[in-house]
Scaffold this motif. Sequence first.
Motif, PDB file in Angstrom:
ATOM      1  N   GLU A   2      25.437 -57.490  -8.076  1.00  0.00           N
ATOM      2  CA  GLU A   2      25.792 -57.418  -6.650  1.00  0.00           C
ATOM      3  C   GLU A   2      25.953 -55.971  -6.198  1.00  0.00           C
ATOM      4  O   GLU A   2      25.428 -55.573  -5.151  1.00  0.00           O
ATOM      5  CB  GLU A   2      27.102 -58.174  -6.385  1.00  0.00           C
ATOM      6  CG  GLU A   2      26.988 -59.672  -6.489  1.00  0.00           C
ATOM      7  CD  GLU A   2      28.353 -60.371  -6.444  1.00  0.00           C
ATOM      8  OE1 GLU A   2      29.398 -59.689  -6.284  1.00  0.00           O
ATOM      9  OE2 GLU A   2      28.362 -61.617  -6.578  1.00  0.00           O
ATOM     10  N   LEU A   3      26.656 -55.174  -6.982  1.00  0.00           N
ATOM     11  CA  LEU A   3      26.876 -53.771  -6.624  1.00  0.00           C
ATOM     12  C   LEU A   3      25.595 -52.949  -6.715  1.00  0.00           C
ATOM     13  O   LEU A   3      25.355 -52.081  -5.869  1.00  0.00           O
ATOM     14  CB  LEU A   3      27.976 -53.165  -7.495  1.00  0.00           C
ATOM     15  CG  LEU A   3      29.388 -53.636  -7.141  1.00  0.00           C
ATOM     16  CD1 LEU A   3      30.359 -53.332  -8.266  1.00  0.00           C
ATOM     17  CD2 LEU A   3      29.838 -52.989  -5.842  1.00  0.00           C
ATOM     18  N   VAL A  20      22.657 -53.979  -6.089  1.00  0.00           N
ATOM     19  CA  VAL A  20      21.887 -54.310  -4.889  1.00  0.00           C
ATOM     20  C   VAL A  20      22.511 -53.646  -3.658  1.00  0.00           C
ATOM     21  O   VAL A  20      21.809 -53.066  -2.832  1.00  0.00           O
ATOM     22  CB  VAL A  20      21.785 -55.846  -4.711  1.00  0.00           C
ATOM     23  CG1 VAL A  20      21.224 -56.209  -3.341  1.00  0.00           C
ATOM     24  CG2 VAL A  20      20.928 -56.460  -5.819  1.00  0.00           C
ATOM     25  N   GLU A  21      23.828 -53.710  -3.536  1.00  0.00           N
ATOM     26  CA  GLU A  21      24.519 -53.169  -2.362  1.00  0.00           C
ATOM     27  C   GLU A  21      24.492 -51.644  -2.300  1.00  0.00           C
ATOM     28  O   GLU A  21      24.224 -51.064  -1.248  1.00  0.00           O
ATOM     29  CB  GLU A  21      25.987 -53.623  -2.349  1.00  0.00           C
ATOM     30  CG  GLU A  21      26.182 -55.080  -2.091  1.00  0.00           C
ATOM     31  CD  GLU A  21      27.617 -55.523  -2.344  1.00  0.00           C
ATOM     32  OE1 GLU A  21      28.548 -54.666  -2.355  1.00  0.00           O
ATOM     33  OE2 GLU A  21      27.822 -56.738  -2.541  1.00  0.00           O
ATOM     34  N   LYS A  22      24.810 -51.002  -3.427  1.00  0.00           N
ATOM     35  CA  LYS A  22      25.016 -49.552  -3.440  1.00  0.00           C
ATOM     36  C   LYS A  22      23.910 -48.770  -4.127  1.00  0.00           C
ATOM     37  O   LYS A  22      23.844 -47.551  -3.996  1.00  0.00           O
ATOM     38  CB  LYS A  22      26.328 -49.227  -4.171  1.00  0.00           C
ATOM     39  CG  LYS A  22      27.570 -49.775  -3.526  1.00  0.00           C
ATOM     40  CD  LYS A  22      28.793 -49.393  -4.331  1.00  0.00           C
ATOM     41  CE  LYS A  22      28.932 -47.904  -4.288  1.00  0.00           C
ATOM     42  NZ  LYS A  22      30.147 -47.371  -4.847  1.00  0.00           N
ATOM     43  N   THR A  27      26.675 -46.910  -8.421  1.00  0.00           N
ATOM     44  CA  THR A  27      27.654 -47.897  -8.895  1.00  0.00           C
ATOM     45  C   THR A  27      28.340 -47.384 -10.158  1.00  0.00           C
ATOM     46  O   THR A  27      27.684 -46.898 -11.078  1.00  0.00           O
ATOM     47  CB  THR A  27      26.955 -49.236  -9.191  1.00  0.00           C
ATOM     48  OG1 THR A  27      26.350 -49.714  -7.985  1.00  0.00           O
ATOM     49  CG2 THR A  27      27.929 -50.266  -9.705  1.00  0.00           C
ATOM     50  N   GLU A  79      34.072 -49.770 -10.596  1.00  0.00           N
ATOM     51  CA  GLU A  79      33.762 -50.634  -9.449  1.00  0.00           C
ATOM     52  C   GLU A  79      33.310 -52.017  -9.914  1.00  0.00           C
ATOM     53  O   GLU A  79      33.685 -53.034  -9.314  1.00  0.00           O
ATOM     54  CB  GLU A  79      32.669 -49.997  -8.584  1.00  0.00           C
ATOM     55  CG  GLU A  79      33.121 -48.786  -7.813  1.00  0.00           C
ATOM     56  CD  GLU A  79      31.973 -48.049  -7.141  1.00  0.00           C
ATOM     57  OE1 GLU A  79      32.230 -47.513  -6.053  1.00  0.00           O
ATOM     58  OE2 GLU A  79      30.851 -48.006  -7.705  1.00  0.00           O
ATOM     59  N   ARG A  97      35.408 -55.480  -9.135  1.00  0.00           N
ATOM     60  CA  ARG A  97      34.779 -56.613  -8.460  1.00  0.00           C
ATOM     61  C   ARG A  97      34.882 -57.871  -9.316  1.00  0.00           C
ATOM     62  O   ARG A  97      35.077 -58.961  -8.788  1.00  0.00           O
ATOM     63  CB  ARG A  97      33.319 -56.292  -8.139  1.00  0.00           C
ATOM     64  CG  ARG A  97      32.523 -57.480  -7.694  1.00  0.00           C
ATOM     65  CD  ARG A  97      31.988 -57.610  -6.311  1.00  0.00           C
ATOM     66  NE  ARG A  97      31.970 -56.560  -5.387  1.00  0.00           N
ATOM     67  CZ  ARG A  97      30.938 -56.296  -4.606  1.00  0.00           C
ATOM     68  NH1 ARG A  97      29.820 -56.996  -4.700  1.00  0.00           N
ATOM     69  NH2 ARG A  97      31.012 -55.338  -3.707  1.00  0.00           N
TER      70      ARG A  97
END
Length: 190
Positions: A18-19, A21-23, A28, A32, A36
């Motif tokens: 998820e991270l 993809v997001e950041k 990342t 973090e 999460r």
Amino acid sequence: MSRWPVDARERLERAAIELFVEKGFAATTVPEITARAGLTTRTFHRHFADKREVLYAGNEIPEFTTRLIAEAPASWTPMRVVVDGLLAVAAARFEGRREDLRVRREIVRSDPGLGERDLRKWADVGSAGTAAFIARGVEPMRAALLAETAVTLLRVSVGEWLDSDDDRGLGEILRGAWEALRDATSLDGP
């Protein structure tokens, strides 16, 4: 009662993806990821050496390759071992995971270091296949050709499968790739 959550690895993987993809992968951090996932950095390092290992941990594919080749019936030709082995790998490790693998591929494509690591993992599968064919009594050069052919068939087929939006399964694409290779190599040489 277990000292560590039994689903810790899966939670860490899910949080990391998820991270990523997001950041982005590079931005990342392990803290973090663990925040999460609701776990500690120590727990992360129980499962992974670093954040790259979320994508590349384990030797299950080379080990699976070695086992498939070793356990194939002695009466099978080496190419039957390759094709049937690839179909088994497709069914066991890829089918039903197309969307997850597309996300993973985009993460890998976003970072040159991950691209290099991806190539190393494919090379590890080729090396495992070569060693397993040699253990079956196949001459070393032929064993290497068989193993590298298997890796190429799988890589090309997985790429086609991930790029397509139709309902063909990876097994069907693998069979088509094998037929295309067989047809291409049945031509006379120069």
